[in-house]
Enzyme design. Structure first.
Site, PDB file in Angstrom:
ATOM      1  N   TYR A 279       4.532   8.763  13.110  1.00 49.15           N
ATOM      2  CA  TYR A 279       4.124   7.987  12.101  1.00 49.15           C
ATOM      3  C   TYR A 279       3.653   6.611  12.116  1.00 49.15           C
ATOM      4  O   TYR A 279       2.397   6.506  12.474  1.00 49.15           O
ATOM      5  CB  TYR A 279       5.214   8.120  11.038  1.00 49.15           C
ATOM      6  CG  TYR A 279       4.856   7.442   9.765  1.00 49.15           C
ATOM      7  CD1 TYR A 279       4.164   8.035   8.754  1.00 49.15           C
ATOM      8  CD2 TYR A 279       4.994   5.824   9.436  1.00 49.15           C
ATOM      9  CE1 TYR A 279       3.625   7.455   7.494  1.00 49.15           C
ATOM     10  CE2 TYR A 279       4.660   5.322   8.198  1.00 49.15           C
ATOM     11  CZ  TYR A 279       4.012   6.104   7.323  1.00 49.15           C
ATOM     12  OH  TYR A 279       3.760   5.397   6.163  1.00 49.15           O
TER      13      TYR A 279
ATOM     14  N   SER B 225      -0.072  10.930   6.036  1.00 51.53           N
ATOM     15  CA  SER B 225      -0.317   9.559   5.454  1.00 51.53           C
ATOM     16  C   SER B 225      -0.872   8.683   6.639  1.00 51.53           C
ATOM     17  O   SER B 225      -1.832   8.905   7.264  1.00 51.53           O
ATOM     18  CB  SER B 225       0.794   9.276   4.515  1.00 51.53           C
ATOM     19  OG  SER B 225       0.440   8.215   3.862  1.00 51.53           O
TER      20      SER B 225
ATOM     21  N   ASP C 236      -4.665  13.619  -5.071  1.00 49.33           N
ATOM     22  CA  ASP C 236      -3.827  12.562  -4.447  1.00 49.33           C
ATOM     23  C   ASP C 236      -4.219  11.333  -5.091  1.00 49.33           C
ATOM     24  O   ASP C 236      -5.131  10.538  -4.612  1.00 49.33           O
ATOM     25  CB  ASP C 236      -3.961  12.697  -2.960  1.00 49.33           C
ATOM     26  CG  ASP C 236      -2.846  11.743  -2.354  1.00 49.33           C
ATOM     27  OD1 ASP C 236      -2.349  10.858  -2.719  1.00 49.33           O
ATOM     28  OD2 ASP C 236      -2.725  12.113  -1.098  1.00 49.33           O
TER      29      ASP C 236
ATOM     30  N   HIS D 250       0.320  13.413  -3.200  1.00 52.01           N
ATOM     31  CA  HIS D 250       0.252  12.859  -1.782  1.00 52.01           C
ATOM     32  C   HIS D 250       1.576  13.873  -1.194  1.00 52.01           C
ATOM     33  O   HIS D 250       1.683  13.595   0.126  1.00 52.01           O
ATOM     34  CB  HIS D 250       0.891  11.287  -1.796  1.00 52.01           C
ATOM     35  CG  HIS D 250       0.721  10.811  -0.818  1.00 52.01           C
ATOM     36  ND1 HIS D 250      -0.245  10.682   0.089  1.00 52.01           N
ATOM     37  CD2 HIS D 250       1.687  10.128   0.185  1.00 52.01           C
ATOM     38  CE1 HIS D 250      -0.152  10.135   1.206  1.00 52.01           C
ATOM     39  NE2 HIS D 250       1.036   9.502   1.432  1.00 52.01           N
TER      40      HIS D 250
END
Length: 728
Positions: free
Chosen positions: A496, A578, A661, A699
């Site tokens: 991430y 993301s 999204d 999302h």
């Protein structure tokens, strides 16, 4: 437990024939016409040929989405192991999952999913020994399970449940109120809520919440958000009668959220802005908690943009604040509202070697969660900062977060009660919820998850490796015991690296990981810079012009795995969602040779236009903005969309997103896919590049279990196909 040896051996034989298209040279992609849009950024001309895909509701874009989904569905549907993978995933997912209990008004509340329910339901019971009663079941609200319970707060008297619902994965919420005793909804409905808290006043007569103005056009739900305001809703009145509590009209992009102290005396208002990580704190002295003064003035508590800060609780007029001011790993300070000047602030729990993740007041003490090399620790302190020892945890793992309820940091409890609950898990260890008494130190298991999986067959270790600039980066590695380090193990590397988010050894979607481990796979999770594992300095080291550090850390993790015999590029799958989708997009551009399979999910792929959609402007603190000439240069240098390499040999890529999204605008993934397909079409051994576009989803939060299982089966089947391995 089912053995997959035969199924996957058969699959490997079938894969050897390569009956399906194995690269972009044999895949016919849907047409993606190139437009003539060119933007001028400070003298640099930047083409944007797929700008038309930003109009996600146009007939042209809808036709493109349908064509891409047909291609992907046809490809994935023919993969031999998919049916067996889905069946095993469904069995692994089919276990009772309990959320963290919390107590309000003398009653206990908790979420529970029987196993394959699309959404978890809310239960209530008068005591832990009493039979639970179903209070709210979101599954009854939509046949396809796409209405999700997003948040909930019970009134202090335990009589009312205020809760949020989101449809099809949207960030937009609608608040409702339900009677706890009769289970019936009132006429109270609150609309146009997004990124809001929900905070009752002590008299249980109403609550504070935040909302945006109703969009004036059909596409307004995806345009930039502005002018959020704080309101108070009194039960039994229409939303049009709600009291405006606070607004900042000259700052349309500042966000306002409210909470109330447990004694009911104060409302706390946090003010945030997208171009800074810091926030402000203000408060309202409501006076008599049982007859609160809603017209009382808003008073500044911390009114300088120089740190992150949040009120943990209070002791009368003294607020306890968790902050990183002069303490990058955070500390707890006391601010007396009778003498609020900074010179009077008192440190209670000082900054230590481990970053403080969160703090709560439970039973008249601070319960503080810290991170030690990305592993959670729980410690207890008196109000004067005197240490009261640690709460023992079972081993390497995480006090994992809940998404709804008042246990948002994996801990629940009340300031006036020594009883607390916390949730512990690790990569291979299913969730256990513990009940702990702070007075006696007694600990017992409230609920232990029972699954069709043998956690004892696996082990998790933590290693440290050097990044490109020599920075020491930690990484968790999980696999079957006795793993042979011969470089041939299929390995999933997940990352991430952003927004101060710490990746701990926790399980957000355990079944796909467990299946990967059962099949002999290795799971590796590095703690990249940009996260919060070591405090604000670690976070800032992965932001703005330093974002390349995140990509280098991730690439360094893969190279360490290669060097130490865990895997090789031809056996590696890289994954992230993301901000992590951005990570994967950037890494495959910079090192297309690093892996065989890439899964970029709901990624931020257009770094020059992200700030123009939904809440994208709030990410400027981490990324910077192309509206600034300096930031434009470094954003343009790594933006996944703008750095696709025509003619390069890319790994097999399965992009995933949702058609609506409203967090990361789906056009990011649409444009990125179109660019990659154009760049790799006809390149021998490259790709393919496919996109899986979910409908009636957003999302990720609130996605129905059935949709998650389907997507997981598709991704695993895709990986097995291109790894071409006999996974036992």
């Amino acid at each position: 437990m089912i053995s997959f040896k035969f199924t996957l051996m058969a699959a490997a034989v079938l894969l050897g024939g390569r009956a399906l298209a194995a690269d972009s040279g044999t895949t016919a992609y849907p047409a993606s016409p190139r437009g003539r849009v060119v933007d001028d950024y400070f003298g640099t001309k930047v083409p944007d040929p797929y700008r038309w895909l930003e109009d996600i509701d146009s007939p042209q874009t809808q036709a493109w989405v349908a064509a891409q989904n047909r291609l992907t569905s046809d490809f994935l549907g023919k993969l031999p192991p998919r049916a067996a993978l889905r069946a095993r995933l469904e069995k692994l997912w089919n276990y009772a999952r309990y959320g963290l209990p919390f107590k309000e008004g003398g009653r206990y509340f908790f979420l529970k999913n029987d196993g394959l329910q699309n959404q978890s339901a809310l239960y209530v019971q008068p005591s832990l020994d009493a039979a639970p009663r179903l209070l709210l079941d979101p599954n009854a609200l939509a046949k396809d399970g796409t209405v999700a319970l997003t948040q909930m707060e019970v009134s202090p008297d335990g009589q009312w449940l205020a809760y949020g619902l989101a449809v099809a994965g949207s960030d937009w919420n609608e608040f409702h109120v339900r009677g706890v005793v009769d289970g019936q909804d009132t006429a109270d409905v609150i609309k146009w809520v997004k990124f809001s808290s929900l905070a009752w006043t002590k008299d249980s007569a109403g609550f504070f919440y935040s909302r945006f103005p109703e969009p004036s056009d059909a596409g307004g739900t995806y345009s930039e958000l502005a002018h959020q305001k704080l309101y108070y809703h009194h039960l039994g009145t229409p939303q049009s009668a709600d009291r405006l509590v606070a607004e900042i009209p000259d700052q349309p992009k500042w966000l306002l959220t409210a909470d109330t102290t447990e004694d009911g005396r104060y409302a706390i208002i946090a003010v945030e802005r997208g171009d800074k990580d810091e926030n402000l704190l203000r408060y309202i002295d409501l006076g008599d908690p049982h007859a609160p003064r809603l017209d009382a003035p808003v008073t500044p508590l911390i009114d300088v943009w120089d740190a992150e800060c949040g009120v943990v609780g209070n002791d009368g007029p003294v607020f306890f604040v968790l902050t990183n001011l002069d303490a990058p790993r955070r500390r707890i300070i006391a601010i007396d509202t009778r003498a609020p000047g900074q010179k009077n602030w008192k440190t209670l729990v000082p900054e230590g070697p481990d970053v403080i993740e969160s703090a709560q007041i439970i039973g008249g003490r601070f319960v503080v969660k810290t991170l030690h090399d990305a592993q959670d620790r729980l410690n207890v302190y008196a109000f004067d900062g005197t240490p009261h020892g640690a709460i023992p945890l079972p081993g390497i793992g995480a006090v994992a977060e809940e998404l709804t309820g008042n246990g948002t940091d994996g801990i629940s409890g009340r300031a006036d009660d020594p009883e607390m609950f916390y949730r512990f898990e690790s990569f291979s260890q299913p969730r256990v919820i513990f009940r702990y008494n702070l007075d006696t130190g007694k600990s017992d298991v409230w609920h232990a998850t029972q699954v069709d999986f043998d956690p004892g067959a696996y082990e998790t270790t933590q290693v440290f490796y050097p990044s490109r600039d020599g920075t020491r980066v930690p990484m968790f590695i999980t696999h079957k015991k006795g793993l042979k380090l011969d470089g041939t193990n299929p390995t999933m590397l997940y990352g991430y690296g952003g927004f101060d988010v710490s990746l701990t050894p926790s399980l957000r979607a355990p079944a796909p990981l467990w299946l990967w481990l059962e099949l002999g796979g290795v799971y590796a999770q590095p703690n990249l810079r940009g996260g919060g594992e070591y405090g604000e300095a670690w976070h800032q080291a992965g932001t703005k012009e330093r974002k390349q550090n995140v990509f280098d850390d991730f690439i360094g993790a893969a190279e360490w795995l290669f060097k130490n015999g865990y895997t090789s590029p031809s056996h590696l799958v890289i994954s992230g969602g993301s901000n992590g989708g951005l990570l994967i997009g950037a890494v495959v551009n910079q090192r297309p040779d690093l892996c065989r399979v890439a899964w970029p999910a709901v990624g931020v792929m257009d770094m020059l236009r992200f700030q123009k959609f939904t809440i994208g402007w709030a990410w400027v603190a981490d990324y910077g903005s192309s509206d600034d000439s300096t930031a434009f240069k470094y954003l343009y240098a790594y933006s996944p969309l703008h750095n696709v390499k025509p003619g390069a040999k890319y790994p097999a890529i399965l992009v995933t997103t949702a058609d609506h999204d409203d967090r990361v605008y789906p056009a990011h993934s649409f444009k990125y896919t179109a660019a990659l397909q154009a760049a790799t079409a006809g390149v021998p051994g490259s790709g393919p590049v496919l996109i899986r576009i979910e409908t009636r989803a957003g999302h990720g939060a609130g996605k129905p279990t059935s949709k998650v299982i389907d997507e997981s089966a598709d991704k695993l089947a895709f990986a097995l196909h291109f790894l071409g391995l006999d996974l036992k």
